[in-house]
Motif scaffolding. Structure first.
Motif, PDB file in Angstrom:
ATOM      1  N   ILE A 110       8.726  15.595  -1.539  1.00 42.24           N
ATOM      2  CA  ILE A 110       9.896  16.297  -2.088  1.00 42.24           C
ATOM      3  C   ILE A 110       9.667  17.805  -2.047  1.00 42.24           C
ATOM      4  O   ILE A 110      10.548  18.575  -1.641  1.00 42.24           O
ATOM      5  N   PHE A 151      19.156  12.930   0.489  1.00 39.67           N
ATOM      6  CA  PHE A 151      18.770  11.524   0.445  1.00 39.67           C
ATOM      7  C   PHE A 151      18.685  10.875   1.824  1.00 39.67           C
ATOM      8  O   PHE A 151      17.968   9.889   1.998  1.00 39.67           O
ATOM      9  N   LYS A 156      16.868  14.515 -11.045  1.00 39.97           N
ATOM     10  CA  LYS A 156      16.440  15.233  -9.843  1.00 39.97           C
ATOM     11  C   LYS A 156      16.018  16.663 -10.199  1.00 39.97           C
ATOM     12  O   LYS A 156      15.014  17.179  -9.703  1.00 39.97           O
ATOM     13  N   MET A 177      15.263  11.626   2.910  1.00 39.32           N
ATOM     14  CA  MET A 177      14.268  11.021   2.016  1.00 39.32           C
ATOM     15  C   MET A 177      14.872   9.812   1.305  1.00 39.32           C
ATOM     16  O   MET A 177      15.200   9.872   0.111  1.00 39.32           O
ATOM     17  N   PHE A 235       4.455  11.140  -2.906  1.00 41.16           N
ATOM     18  CA  PHE A 235       5.912  11.094  -3.076  1.00 41.16           C
ATOM     19  C   PHE A 235       6.448  12.452  -3.525  1.00 41.16           C
ATOM     20  O   PHE A 235       7.406  12.991  -2.945  1.00 41.16           O
ATOM     21  N   LEU A 236       5.813  13.054  -4.535  1.00 43.75           N
ATOM     22  CA  LEU A 236       6.268  14.350  -5.041  1.00 43.75           C
ATOM     23  C   LEU A 236       6.002  15.472  -4.043  1.00 43.75           C
ATOM     24  O   LEU A 236       6.809  16.402  -3.921  1.00 43.75           O
ATOM     25  N   ASP A 266      16.119  18.557   0.233  1.00 45.18           N
ATOM     26  CA  ASP A 266      15.741  17.368  -0.539  1.00 45.18           C
ATOM     27  C   ASP A 266      16.909  16.384  -0.630  1.00 45.18           C
ATOM     28  O   ASP A 266      17.166  15.784  -1.667  1.00 45.18           O
ATOM     29  N   SER A 319      11.844  20.984  -0.364  1.00 44.06           N
ATOM     30  CA  SER A 319      12.647  21.721  -1.346  1.00 44.06           C
ATOM     31  C   SER A 319      12.882  23.179  -0.976  1.00 44.06           C
ATOM     32  O   SER A 319      13.823  23.799  -1.475  1.00 44.06           O
ATOM     33  N   SER A 371      13.446   7.313   0.233  1.00 39.58           N
ATOM     34  CA  SER A 371      12.579   6.887  -0.874  1.00 39.58           C
ATOM     35  C   SER A 371      12.961   7.600  -2.173  1.00 39.58           C
ATOM     36  O   SER A 371      12.781   7.050  -3.274  1.00 39.58           O
ATOM     37  N   TYR A 372      13.495   8.822  -2.043  1.00 41.95           N
ATOM     38  CA  TYR A 372      13.916   9.581  -3.225  1.00 41.95           C
ATOM     39  C   TYR A 372      15.141   8.917  -3.862  1.00 41.95           C
ATOM     40  O   TYR A 372      15.201   8.723  -5.083  1.00 41.95           O
TER      41      TYR A 372
END
Length: 257
Positions: A122, A134, A41, A137, A118-119, A132, A126, A139-140
């Protein structure tokens, strides 16, 4: 075992950028080698930080200019017998190789991050404390729970466009460190001043101090002088104050030729 700390102070903007690249690369590689979820991470957060940093500057042009300039300097050092032949061969080969790699890279390595939904999701979270997480998200968490080989393949693909920039930055810094030798001085108290030759253009100052003495340098540089205030930290809040005792230290100056 290394018994010294080397503090570095960049003077020019390009060297400052190269040092930032080295810092980000070390942070990324340290995290990605750990393989646990929290380290992975952290490596992804560093990739996003890399993208933001590189996106703001045209560092590829800076690197190409510096590599060409230092190839010329290498020849001068070789002619003057001021560099070991093995160092000359190593740096010459690596500089030529990095010039070729930089010339063949995409001008926008940050696209490996900015074009990735996806990034970017995040990244959008952030800047929020604990953003950030879970539960916001899933998916993270799904990605971080995947097969380690799959995770590392993706991370290395995202990192790959940045690699020539970071390797070139580290190479130039290694060259500066190799050809700039330490000279040793003593300060009678907290303050030390060194006059600079007007013909020299210093781009990096390095100070070597013994470890575990709780002393660090506060460095400032102008075209005429290097001024160093040696300080110590004390108390639970790590407040600082100038030292009062004599101090032996090393100083190394990298100059633009």
């Amino acid at each position: 075992m290394n018994n010294y700390i080397i503090y570095e102070q960049p003077i020019t903007e390009n060297v400052r950028n190269f040092l930032k690249c080295e810092y980000l690369d070390e942070k990324f590689n340290c995290a990605v080698k750990q393989h646990d979820m929290w380290s992975i991470k952290s490596s992804i957060s560093t990739l996003i930080e890399m993208s933001d940093f590189i996106f703001r500057i045209n560092i590829k042009i800076e690197l190409l200019k510096d590599l060409e300039k230092n190839l010329h300097l290498l020849e001068i050092l070789k002619k003057n017998n001021s560099i070991e032949l093995s160092d000359y061969d190593k740096f010459y080969t690596e500089m030529q190789s990095n010039i070729d790699k930089l010339n063949s890279t995409d001008c926008s390595p940050s696209r490996s991050i900015t074009d990735n939904d996806f990034l970017m999701q995040i990244k959008s979270k952030s800047h929020i404390p604990a953003g950030d997480n879970f539960f916001d998200m899933p998916s993270y968490l799904n990605f971080l729970s995947s097969n380690k080989t799959f995770i590392l393949e993706n991370i290395n693909n995202w990192y790959s466009p940045f690699k020539p920039i970071f390797i070139s930055s580290i190479l130039l810094l290694d060259f500066k460190r190799t050809i700039s030798k330490f000279e040793y001085f003593s300060s009678n108290d907290s303050y030390f001043e060194m006059k600079l030759d007007k013909s020299d253009k210093t781009d990096l100052v390095r100070i070597k101090l013994e470890k575990n003495i709780n002393i660090y340098p506060d460095i400032s540089v102008n075209p005429q002088n290097i001024n160093i205030m040696f300080k110590t930290s004390y108390g639970a809040n790590r407040q600082s104050k100038p030292i009062e005792e004599k101090l032996d230290f090393g100083i190394s100056l990298s100059n633009i030729k």
